[in-house]
Enzyme design. Structure first.
Site, PDB file in Angstrom:
ATOM      1  N   GLY A  28       4.190   4.902   9.750  1.00  0.00           N
ATOM      2  CA  GLY A  28       3.871   6.107   9.905  1.00  0.00           C
ATOM      3  C   GLY A  28       3.682   6.592  11.154  1.00  0.00           C
ATOM      4  O   GLY A  28       3.103   6.137  12.142  1.00  0.00           O
ATOM      5  N   ASN A 102      -3.039   2.402   2.372  1.00  0.00           N
ATOM      6  CA  ASN A 102      -1.733   2.328   2.366  1.00  0.00           C
ATOM      7  C   ASN A 102      -1.479   2.386   0.995  1.00  0.00           C
ATOM      8  O   ASN A 102      -1.625   1.558   0.396  1.00  0.00           O
ATOM      9  CB  ASN A 102      -1.242   1.163   3.108  1.00  0.00           C
ATOM     10  CG  ASN A 102       0.494   0.980   2.991  1.00  0.00           C
ATOM     11  OD1 ASN A 102       1.129  -0.154   2.942  1.00  0.00           O
ATOM     12  ND2 ASN A 102       1.155   2.211   2.782  1.00  0.00           N
ATOM     13  N   GLY A 103      -0.494   3.305   0.615  1.00  0.00           N
ATOM     14  CA  GLY A 103      -0.201   3.409  -0.618  1.00  0.00           C
ATOM     15  C   GLY A 103      -0.145   4.722  -1.480  1.00  0.00           C
ATOM     16  O   GLY A 103      -0.486   5.542  -0.628  1.00  0.00           O
TER      17      GLY A 103
END
Ligand code: 5GP
Ligand code: SF4
Ligand code: MG
Length: 460
Positions: A28, A102-103
């Protein structure tokens, strides 16, 4: 996104978190943030940009504490704004929590309605913030950290690998399918301290030793007493995102007991067996296509070389390119080696084609640089379905393979030949139990049901 967590009172946790995030930068590039706990007090700093742009020594010095939580953001829900940077810090009856996610949740519409009823003032627009508020809601209703968090996780559907800091300890959590990765490492001896990171490369950089993965449906709670494990979900069913293996995670990270470099090389070997073609040189699209190209070369006997050089320092620039630069396409990032390519029949290997726009420009670049034939080999099957679990593969209508046959794609990219790795080939090269992966972007078989309303937003 990349997530990181550490419990280590005798160490400079902000610095260790910084370096952990530095290694997870590929997950990211939009924003970065660190929160530390110094007793009950939380210090935090987050901003738009790369880890190296967001932090400096002076800022890290203002983040003392015994616990660190870090995040690098890649936006899938919520707009690209500073308020959406993580960790999300939320007040509760038991003090503050700092959450890095995260996800992607798929039931955010429902969850948001529930939370609004509780009068939470949802500051940002992310699903991650909603998880933090759901925990706060449970804790405020009387639960302790563990119980409250577990109740909140049962309200979440989708992909979530979480690192959650509290004054008492750090939690590492994976959803029951373990769609996104999360690993545990150890640091030092007497006492042994624990570290959490999205990938093993986040452990390597700080000299932490890889212990094991957080299991799907598991919660680990790291405190001064060490690490304790809880199975918060009784029906875990492993569905690791296969795209993590193929493309997203770093090649030096370890999954299923091998580096992804070795795995990706095997994918390349396999496609060389399936779809051979005669040529003078084979190379990968830097960086993601390189291991597969090496594998292709090994099997085909065609010399491996480099045809494109990547500017490794290109991050995200906020300065718009000029019109003439825009026309010249992706040169800012990839530049062809003219004397290597001139007069050659080339095989270019990439990990995947999503929209096909980059690939088309690349082929044009190679021809302009003098390549006389361009054959493209893709080390995964055609991406036909969008991801709802945290990888930004666009809406289905943007995916070139959703509506076009391989032959049509080949025409559009203007290649002399195009082949994707077969589904069977991918599974064989993957070796693990093939049921233990999410591969919905190749099949449309989504392991966590997508609500109709959400489906309509991305599916044709
Ligand atoms: P395309 O030709 O589809 O425009 O771009 C293909 C390239 O995008 C491949 O090199 C691949 O490594 C990269 N890629 C694959 N998946 C993703 C993704 O989810 N997001 C982004 N930004 N790039 C991706
Ligand atoms: Fe990964 Fe594709 Fe599943 Fe998304 S849909 S989690 S990218 S395998
Ligand atoms: Mg690539």
């Amino acid at each position: 996104c990349g997530v990181f967590g550490i419990y280590a009172p005798e160490q400079d946790v902000a610095k260790l978190t910084y370096f952990g995030l530095y290694a997870l930068q590929h997950r990211g590039q939009e924003s970065a943030g660190i929160a530390t706990f110094e007793g009950e007090q939380v210090h935090q700093h987050k901003d738009m940009g790369l880890v190296s742009q967001v932090f400096n020594e002076a800022i890290l010095e203002k983040l003392p504490g015994h616990i660190g939580v870090g995040h690098t953001r890649y936006s899938t829900t919520g707009s690209s704004r500073k308020v959406n940077a993580q960790p999300a810090v939320v007040d509760t009856r038991l003090g503050k929590l700092a959450l890095a996610h995260n996800g992607n949740l798929v039931n955010t519409i429902q969850l948001r309605e529930e939370l609004l009823k509780s009068n939470f003032n949802l500051v940002t627009t992310t699903d991650s913030e909603m998880i933090a508020y759901a925990i706060a809601e449970e804790v405020n209703a009387g639960a302790d950290w563990l119980e409250g968090s577990i109740r909140a996780f049962h309200r979440c559907q989708g992909a979530f690998s979480l690192v959650i800091g509290t004054a008492n300890g750090v939690m590492g959590v994976r959803d029951p399918n373990g769609i996104r990765p999360l690993v545990i490492g150890t640091l030092g001896e007497n006492p042994v301290r624990y570290v959490l990171a999205s990938e093993t490369c986040g452990l390597d950089i700080i000299g932490a030793e890889y212990l094991r993965d957080v299991e799907p449906g598991e919660l680990v709670w790291i405190t001064d007493a060490g690490l304790s494990s809880y199975r918060w979900n009784q029906q875990p069913q492993r569905k690791l995102c296969i795209f993590e293996m193929i493309y997203f995670a770093r090649p030096d990270s370890i999954m299923h007991n091998e580096t992804l470099y070795s795995y990706r090389m095997r994918l390349g070997r396999r496609i060389a067996q399936e779809s051979p073609v005669d040529a003078d040189i084979v190379f990968g699209v830097p960086d993601s296509g390189i291991p597969a190209a090496i594998g292709f070369s090994q099997v085909s006997g065609i010399a491996y070389g480099e045809g494109l050089i990547k500017n490794r320092y290109v991050g995200r620039t906020f300065i718009q390119p000029t019109q003439s630069m825009r026309e010249s396409g992706l040169r800012m990032k990839l530049n062809p080696l003219k004397d290597v390519l001139a007069g050659k029949r080339v095989i270019i290997v990439d990990d995947s084609i999503v929209r096909g726009t980059t690939s088309r420009k690349l082929v044009k670049t190679l021809r302009e640089a003098g390549a006389i034939e361009v054959h493209m080999r893709i080390s995964s099957p055609p991406v036909t379905h969008p991801c709802f679990y945290g990888i930004d593969t666009d809406t289905q209508d943007q995916l070139i393979a959703a509506t076009k046959s391989v032959e049509e794609i080949s025409k559009q990219l203007e290649v002399d030949s195009l082949a994707y790795l077969s589904w069977e080939g991918m599974l064989e090269a993957t070796r693990e139990d093939t049921n233990s992966f999410c591969s919905a972007c190749f099949t449309g078989d989504y392991p966590v049901a997508i609500p109709e309303q959400v489906k309509r937003s991305k599916l044709m």
